[in-house]
Scaffold this active site. Sequence first.
Site, PDB file in Angstrom:
ATOM      1  N   GLU A  70      -1.374  10.879  -3.274  1.00 40.29           N
ATOM      2  CA  GLU A  70      -1.768   9.800  -4.200  1.00 40.29           C
ATOM      3  C   GLU A  70      -1.186   8.453  -3.767  1.00 40.29           C
ATOM      4  OE1 GLU A  70      -1.332  10.835  -8.471  1.00 40.29           O
ATOM      5  OE2 GLU A  70      -1.197  12.882  -7.731  1.00 40.29           O
TER       6      GLU A  70
ATOM      7  N   SER B 179       6.727  16.565 -13.386  1.00 41.20           N
ATOM      8  CA  SER B 179       6.514  15.595 -14.463  1.00 41.20           C
ATOM      9  C   SER B 179       7.760  15.596 -15.335  1.00 41.20           C
ATOM     10  CB  SER B 179       5.285  16.014 -15.264  1.00 41.20           C
ATOM     11  OG  SER B 179       5.420  15.641 -16.618  1.00 41.20           O
TER      12      SER B 179
ATOM     13  N   TYR C  15       0.332 -25.324  16.502  1.00 36.26           N
ATOM     14  CA  TYR C  15       1.222 -24.638  15.573  1.00 36.26           C
ATOM     15  C   TYR C  15       1.315 -25.411  14.270  1.00 36.26           C
ATOM     16  CZ  TYR C  15       5.304 -22.505  13.425  1.00 36.26           C
ATOM     17  OH  TYR C  15       6.133 -21.868  12.539  1.00 36.26           O
TER      18      TYR C  15
ATOM     19  N   ASN D  78       7.534 -22.865  19.383  1.00 30.88           N
ATOM     20  CA  ASN D  78       6.142 -22.445  19.170  1.00 30.88           C
ATOM     21  C   ASN D  78       5.738 -21.311  20.118  1.00 30.88           C
ATOM     22  OD1 ASN D  78       6.224 -24.514  17.399  1.00 30.88           O
ATOM     23  ND2 ASN D  78       4.791 -25.857  18.477  1.00 30.88           N
TER      24      ASN D  78
ATOM     25  N   THR E 284     -21.910  17.327  -0.681  1.00 31.84           N
ATOM     26  CA  THR E 284     -22.460  15.977  -0.593  1.00 31.84           C
ATOM     27  C   THR E 284     -22.558  15.511  -2.049  1.00 31.84           C
ATOM     28  OG1 THR E 284     -24.786  16.613  -0.785  1.00 31.84           O
ATOM     29  CG2 THR E 284     -23.885  16.564   1.436  1.00 31.84           C
ATOM     30  N   HIS E 285     -22.339  14.257  -2.282  1.00 29.59           N
ATOM     31  CA  HIS E 285     -22.334  13.707  -3.656  1.00 29.59           C
ATOM     32  C   HIS E 285     -21.345  14.459  -4.562  1.00 29.59           C
ATOM     33  CE1 HIS E 285     -26.139  11.610  -2.616  1.00 29.59           C
ATOM     34  NE2 HIS E 285     -26.338  12.712  -1.924  1.00 29.59           N
TER      35      HIS E 285
ATOM     36  N   LYS F 260       4.313 -12.875  10.110  1.00 37.57           N
ATOM     37  CA  LYS F 260       5.052 -11.655  10.371  1.00 37.57           C
ATOM     38  C   LYS F 260       5.113 -10.723   9.158  1.00 37.57           C
ATOM     39  CE  LYS F 260       8.032 -14.625  12.142  1.00 37.57           C
ATOM     40  NZ  LYS F 260       7.033 -15.658  12.517  1.00 37.57           N
TER      41      LYS F 260
ATOM     42  N   SER G  83      13.415 -18.748   7.509  1.00 38.67           N
ATOM     43  CA  SER G  83      12.642 -17.506   7.667  1.00 38.67           C
ATOM     44  C   SER G  83      13.518 -16.343   8.127  1.00 38.67           C
ATOM     45  CB  SER G  83      11.514 -17.736   8.682  1.00 38.67           C
ATOM     46  OG  SER G  83      12.051 -18.240   9.894  1.00 38.67           O
TER      47      SER G  83
ATOM     48  N   LYS H 212       3.906  21.013 -14.113  1.00 35.20           N
ATOM     49  CA  LYS H 212       3.206  20.151 -13.162  1.00 35.20           C
ATOM     50  C   LYS H 212       3.749  20.222 -11.729  1.00 35.20           C
ATOM     51  CE  LYS H 212       0.153  17.906 -13.882  1.00 35.20           C
ATOM     52  NZ  LYS H 212      -0.049  16.572 -14.467  1.00 35.20           N
TER      53      LYS H 212
ATOM     54  N   ASN I 278       2.520  17.872  -8.839  1.00 33.13           N
ATOM     55  CA  ASN I 278       1.576  16.787  -8.544  1.00 33.13           C
ATOM     56  C   ASN I 278       1.550  16.433  -7.049  1.00 33.13           C
ATOM     57  OD1 ASN I 278       0.953  16.531 -11.284  1.00 33.13           O
ATOM     58  ND2 ASN I 278       2.707  15.176 -11.614  1.00 33.13           N
TER      59      ASN I 278
HETATM   60  N1  ARG Z   1      10.417 -19.917  12.292  1.00 36.06           N
HETATM   61  C1  ARG Z   1       9.222 -20.391  12.924  1.00 36.06           C
HETATM   62  C2  ARG Z   1       8.131 -19.341  12.813  1.00 36.06           C
HETATM   63  O1  ARG Z   1       8.407 -18.223  12.534  1.00 36.06           O
HETATM   64  C3  ARG Z   1       9.484 -20.700  14.345  1.00 36.06           C
HETATM   65  C4  ARG Z   1       8.631 -21.777  14.915  1.00 36.06           C
HETATM   66  C5  ARG Z   1       8.976 -23.054  14.305  1.00 36.06           C
HETATM   67  N2  ARG Z   1       8.334 -24.114  15.011  1.00 36.06           N
HETATM   68  C6  ARG Z   1       8.286 -25.331  14.550  1.00 36.06           C
HETATM   69  N3  ARG Z   1       7.655 -26.185  15.239  1.00 36.06           N
HETATM   70  N4  ARG Z   1       8.861 -25.649  13.416  1.00 36.06           N
HETATM   71  O2  ARG Z   1       6.981 -19.632  12.988  1.00 36.06           O
END
Ligand code: ARG
Length: 460
Positions: A275, A262, A302, A96, A140-141, A310, A9, A268, A270
């Site tokens: 948008e 454009s 977990y 965790n 309105t509308h 994230k 990750s 144009k 824009n």
């Molecule tokens: N990279 C993991 C996360 O973002 C960290 C926690 C991993 N924990 C585990 N028991 N494998 O959630």
Amino acid sequence: MSIKKFTQSLNIDKRLFEADIWNTTSHNLMLAKQGIIEKDVAGEIIKNLKEALKEFKEGNFKFSEELEDVHMNIESYVISKGGEKCGAMHTARSRNDQVVTDTRILAREITLNTMENLLNLSNSLIDFAERSKVIIPGYTHLQQAMPTLASHWILAYIDAFLRDFERLNGAYKRTNLCPLGSAAFAGTSFPTDRNFTAKLLGFDGLIENSLDGVASRDFIAEILSCLAILSATLSRFCEEIILFNSYEFGLIEISPEWTTGSSIMPQKKNPDIAELTRGKTGRIYGDLINILTLLKGVPYSYNRDMQEDKFPLFDASDEVNSMLEILTEMSRNIKFKEQEQINKKFSNEIIATDMANLLVIKGIPFRKAYNMVKECINKNDFSEINKVAGNEISKINIENCIKFRKSTGSANYDEVERMAADRKKKIEKFYEIIEEKRKRTEDAKIITSQYCSEILNLQV
Ligand code: ARG
């Protein structure tokens, strides 16, 4: 595709680096204070954590995908520099509780940045309201309904943005609680001091139940709900900017440098910023649905699914903050057209409600007055109204429709001025809320580094 590549990750959690260093530093200061690890070992760990952060900031920290995530990369760095004894750094802790602590640290920063950007936008819109002294058709509308003030229209959006601020402030309260020390989910047999680490990390309190600590992600869902609601209002504001800027509405002008051209049509200009904001709103809703769906079937405590939490948080906050920043600037570069030009856009019937109100003043019950005006408009013959109201009917013009209004919060000059002054004060107070919270975090950083100096001096 290898397992390592699939499960790592690093791309996303590099962003946790600085928070993770602070987190681990505080944890080890606590372990030393409680006598769970030796002070000189804690000193060695903290020294190398500082070194890791320095290398990271200089762009020299070497990540290894083999080590899966930012937490294992940092641990491996510290052990490689300080030796096996530094393996003590993860005592009484799990990834965790570590990862969710880092995420809460970032989430509270994200919340404060968004709150600040909302206030900046609101301030910019107050300026826009103050220089927009014209009467415009109100809709309105999407049909012309009653004359209104451009400034009243702008102030309505400011009020919505200030409620977004309050919503995020509420979310902050529930985000800024510390799960560290929950360990894997059930706590630990070591005599830890969770309140101490919470204090060093600038949290307002604990997520007390250790299972709740590692499992809950409702703070992310709550922040994303706030961002989705906020985006909905941003998108409606942008939709109106786009409409009002069109040839057909002809109410506002955007400075040419805030428009885009454009590739084929030379004339144009824009309104692409508005948008794109409208377009990106769909993406923010997607991020909210992403986290809600992610959480729906995940058992406590977990599970690896949660590593994905994230992405929506960072994506939505990056996008919303860039929208807020650019709209703050763009609002300084929009103006309403001159009253004379706008006057050409009013339909004759836009004063119909005020005509009916005049008949009410003359003693006719509202529904009857309403029907009389409706009939006169349909027949294009106003003699029936003239019979009741006489000359006074000529007083019903666009300007007087605004002046005659009395109700609280209405689109009249006095109310708009009062509300603008009141909201300015509110914005100032809201800036103080952010400052207080930032100061609390900064103070916590100072306290952490004071404890660090003590431990490092001891080592020398
Ligand atoms: N990279 C993991 C996360 O973002 C960290 C926690 C991993 N924990 C585990 N028991 N494998 O959630």
